[in-house]
Design an enzyme around this catalytic site. Structure first.
Site, PDB file in Angstrom:
ATOM      1  CB  CYS A 179     -15.172  -7.818  22.397  1.00 24.80           C
ATOM      2  SG  CYS A 179     -16.529  -8.176  21.285  1.00 24.80           S
ATOM      3  CD  GLU A 194     -11.252  -6.222  25.565  1.00 23.33           C
ATOM      4  OE1 GLU A 194     -11.842  -6.089  26.640  1.00 23.33           O
ATOM      5  OE2 GLU A 194     -11.776  -6.713  24.546  1.00 23.33           O
ATOM      6  CD  GLU A 200     -19.211 -10.475  22.871  1.00 19.99           C
ATOM      7  OE1 GLU A 200     -18.067 -10.452  23.386  1.00 19.99           O
ATOM      8  OE2 GLU A 200     -19.606  -9.652  22.051  1.00 19.99           O
ATOM      9  CE  LYS A 205     -26.759   1.292  30.981  1.00 20.74           C
ATOM     10  NZ  LYS A 205     -25.823   2.111  30.186  1.00 20.74           N
TER      11      LYS A 205
END
Lengths: 288, 478
Positions: free
Chosen positions: B292, B389, B258, B184
């Site tokens: 990331c 983040e 991840e 997906k």
């Protein structure tokens, strides 16, 4: 006149010392005839947390030793255990094992230590890679220890089970807090005496005795523990699920007998890829 | 001299990019309408215009996709491994053949500069398939004394920052190892994954080996809770990653994660400063900072701080923000309205915490989602912009004096995905690269990726590796 023998007091092993549990609690181990063998420390959550603090402090120093040095220290553990093999066998027999079974458990534990001693300076070479990137970079991947590992040793084989779980953890530069067998933990605590005499820095191996269901929720949820390995059945789903809180690595060794192989070491390793540019000469080429 | 020397527009033609009005679900080798009849729009973040209607997969569709993957597993895993590899090689070649189209669609749908999608995303995606294709018949050499076997069906959920590339990272090793997949893509960037489905169909892969379904988080939750998959693979935020980890534990599924990052990029006083400044720019402004492993925390040794800051600001002033399809663009559109809001909230947080903000005064288009390249100085280690983040073009700068100090500061984060170090001294490079608790460490470079090089995190940045020989074990049972 017969002499009254001196019985051993079994305590915990934290930071290279033998404290009693801070909780003051104990439980008893009996042989199959119901006679008291020993009163064991019933370690608390706080004992576990104190152990993690010293394990964390010891981790960088242990990982920073040369692999050759770690290898010699694991081999030293085997030497010390070999020297005391008769007394370990007797201690295991007190719990109901036959002499031949007890002898075998001790020699298997010794051989496991020698086996992983040999891996300390070899597994990285075997599992590392130099990666041929499609760009002008030197790029390699090596393993590094995950950090502090909480472990639950098998219920059976109090000595061998403990060694089979500790050896691959510390072989790879991790430190550990391990919950020994509840009913067969006497030889595990005696093994701490071997650890203390083998140049293993304090805090690298910490051994608790107590009740699995009481300690595993804290092992799984502790934010400064990097990995959890369980070699005993009975971990509740709720306890297990707490590993997600700091994305703790989780290894379930409870479903089959623990064998010895280098892949066990990798359960407590992280792979690091390092990049650096390679200068390319753009000067003139030799012309024929 | 006036500053009238602006770059002339250099727009990439969109004529090669055929986008259908409506996309169905790719299940069992066919395009299937969603059973609930629901569709959602995917828009261009640069123009806010609708690009296509995309099917929203519901529970029945998720079931159908997994059943198709399950049925395809036995014959696929029973194929001679070399034959399996040849299918994957075909996919790699077809991506290369349609690279221009894929790059344009990637930039249209996601907002990233065409220069990046053309030179990085698409070539790397093709290279990833090409690399893992070759592993299919060599797996037993990768794991001494072991007997590698495929796991079964893998459920794979990927983010919106590298849509095609992440699809390649997930699908290629899974297929090479003999698994079948249900993938997906993110709801804001489904188009290149759907283009990849076309390629997979064209390549003649047996039906059900790869199924690509679209939808938002609810569809993802249905996938991770599903009984059929034996493996969950996820790239995305740490918060969602923890939920997926839990689903994997409860379903007794193998998992790789991840997740997020907050990478330190460390500049020593003996670094090649010009190259380091380029590395800082590439580290944080590549792909609008939607990375990331972005170098979002900059640590500069005090003695060169003024020099680095001056050169960095001068370089930032030259960055071109705007049309993703313009070949001169350095920073494209922010991927979505909600991500732009998140970034703007952090800009407010940074100001409120007492940090000083710098942004070049570049013009921004009136329509679309845009954010100027931003840096913050006077940042404390505890500030949220130094801890959390942001996933945008926002750099938090701190200084340091000693090596020990910067190692402590750099590692003082729950994340551990990547790090960078800039110095001319070899022994110092290795001291730092060894000390960084991060899965990828760039020395005198940043944000480099290659299919041969394992990628993945320490600590709360996840576990498991993608790429290289280490990426294989994520898709094998032993």
């Amino acid at each position: 006149m017969s002499r009254l023998n001196i019985q051993k007091t079994y305590k915990l092993f934290i930071g290279g010392k033998f404290p009693r549990t801070e909780s003051g609690r104990s439980y008893s181990i009996e042989n199959d005839k119901g006679a008291l063998i020993a009163n064991m420390c019933h370690a608390s959550r706080k004992d576990f947390r104190n152990s993690v603090v010293v394990a964390r402090k010891a981790q960088a120093g242990w990982a920073g030793k040369t692999a050759f040095n770690r290898s010699q220290i694991l081999y030293r553990l085997a030497e010390m255990l070999e020297a005391r093999s008769a007394s370990f066998s007797e201690e295991i027999q007190l719990l109901g094992s036959s002499k031949s079974d007890a002898d075998k458990e001790v020699v298997d534990a010794i051989d496991t230590l020698v086996y992983y001693a040999g891996w300390c300076d070899k597994y990285t070479a075997l599992f590392s890679s130099v990666n041929p990137t499609a760009s002008a970079h030197f790029n390699f991947t090596v393993h590094e220890p995950t950090g502090v590992v909480a472990a639950v040793a098998p219920e059976q084989n109090g000595l061998l089970g403990l060694v089979q779980i500790i050896a691959p953890i510390i072989c790879g530069g991790n430190t550990t807090v391990v919950l020994a067998s509840n009913t067969m933990g006497t030889s595990a605590i005696s093994f701490a005496e071997v650890v203390q005499n083998s140049d293993v820095p304090g805090g690298v191996i910490n051994i608790l005795t107590g009740v699995m269901s009481e300690l595993t929720p804290h092992m799984a949820s502790h934010m400064d523990v990097n990995a959890l390995v369980i070699a005993r059945i009975g971990l509740s789903d709720e306890s297990r699920d707490a590993v997600i809180e700091n994305v703790k690595r989780f290894a379930d060794w409870s479903t089959s007998e623990v064998d010895s192989n280098p892949y066990r070491i990798l359960d407590f390793q992280e792979a690091k890829s390092t990049w650096h540019p390679v200068q390319t000469s753009t000067g003139g080429v030799s012309g024929y | 001299m006036s500053n009238e020397w602006n770059l002339a527009p250099a727009a990439e033609s969109t004529s090669s990019a055929e986008i259908k009005e409506r996309y169905e679900l790719f299940i069992n080798g066919e395009w299937q309408a969603p059973s609930d009849g629901n569709y959602f729009e995917t828009i261009s973040p640069a123009s806010e215009e609708s690009l296509a209607q995309v099917a929203a997969a519901g529970q029945k569709d998720v079931d159908r996709a997994f059943e198709a993957a399950n049925a395809a597993f036995k014959p696929w895993s029973a194929l001679p491994a070399a034959e399996r590899g040849k299918y994957i090689y075909r996919i790699a070649r077809m991506i290369q053949e349609r690279s221009r189209e894929l790059a344009v669609v990637e930039s249209l749908d996601g907002g990233k500069p065409i220069r990046e999608s053309r030179d990085i995303d698409v070539p790397l995606a093709a290279a990833h398939f090409f690399y893992y294709a070759g592993w299919a018949d060599k797996l037993e050499y990768a794991f001494p004394q072991r007997d590698p076997k495929p796991l079964g069906v893998a459920a794979q959920i990927i983010p919106w920052n590298f849509p095609l590339l992440m699809a390649a990272w997930k699908i290629a090793p899974a297929l090479a190892c003999g698994n079948t997949v249900v993938l997906k893509p993110a709801e804001t960037t489904p188009l290149t994954a759907l283009k990849l489905a076309e390629i997979i169909k064209d390549a003649g892969l047996p039906p059900g080996v790869v199924n690509i379904i679209t939808g938002a988080g609810e569809t993802g939750a249905m996938m991770t809770a599903h009984k059929i998959p034996k493996k969950l693979a996820f790239t995305g935020s740490t918060d969602v990653g923890k939920m997926i980890y839990k689903a994997a534990l409860q379903g007794n599924k193998k998992v790789t994660l991840e997740l997020g990052g907050k990478a330190a990029n460390i500049i020593f006083d003996d670094a090649p400063i010009e190259a380091a400044v380029e590395g800082i720019i590439n580290g944080i402004y590549f792909n609008q900072g939607h990375v990331c492993c972005a170098g979002s925390r900059l640590f500069v040794q005090e003695s060169v701080y003024d020099q680095v800051l001056m050169k960095l600001k001068r370089r930032m002033d030259q960055l071109v923000v705007g049309d993703p399809l313009d070949k001169n663009t350095d920073i494209g559109a922010i991927n979505s309205k909600s991500q732009l809001q998140t970034i703007e909230e952090y800009l407010e947080v940074g100001r409120a915490e007492g940090s000083e903000i710098y942004q070049p005064e570049c013009e921004l288009p009136e329509i679309g989602y845009w954010c100027r390249p931003t840096l913050f100085t006077n940042v404390a280690q505890s500030n949220r912009i130094a801890q959390e983040e942001i996933f945008g073009p926002v750099l938090a700068i701190q200084t340091f004096r000693t090596i020990e100090e910067v190692i402590d500061k750099a590692n003082n984060t729950p994340y551990g995905l990547s790090a960078g170090v800039w110095t001319d001294k070899g022994s110092k490079i290795f001291q730092l690269t060894k000390a960084m608790k991060a899965g990828v460490v760039w020395a005198n470079t940043f944000n480099k990726f290659d299919p041969t090089s394992p990628f993945g995190g320490y600590k709360e940045s996840g576990f498991g590796r993608e790429g290289g020989i280490h990426g294989l074990s994520a898709y094998l049972d032993f």
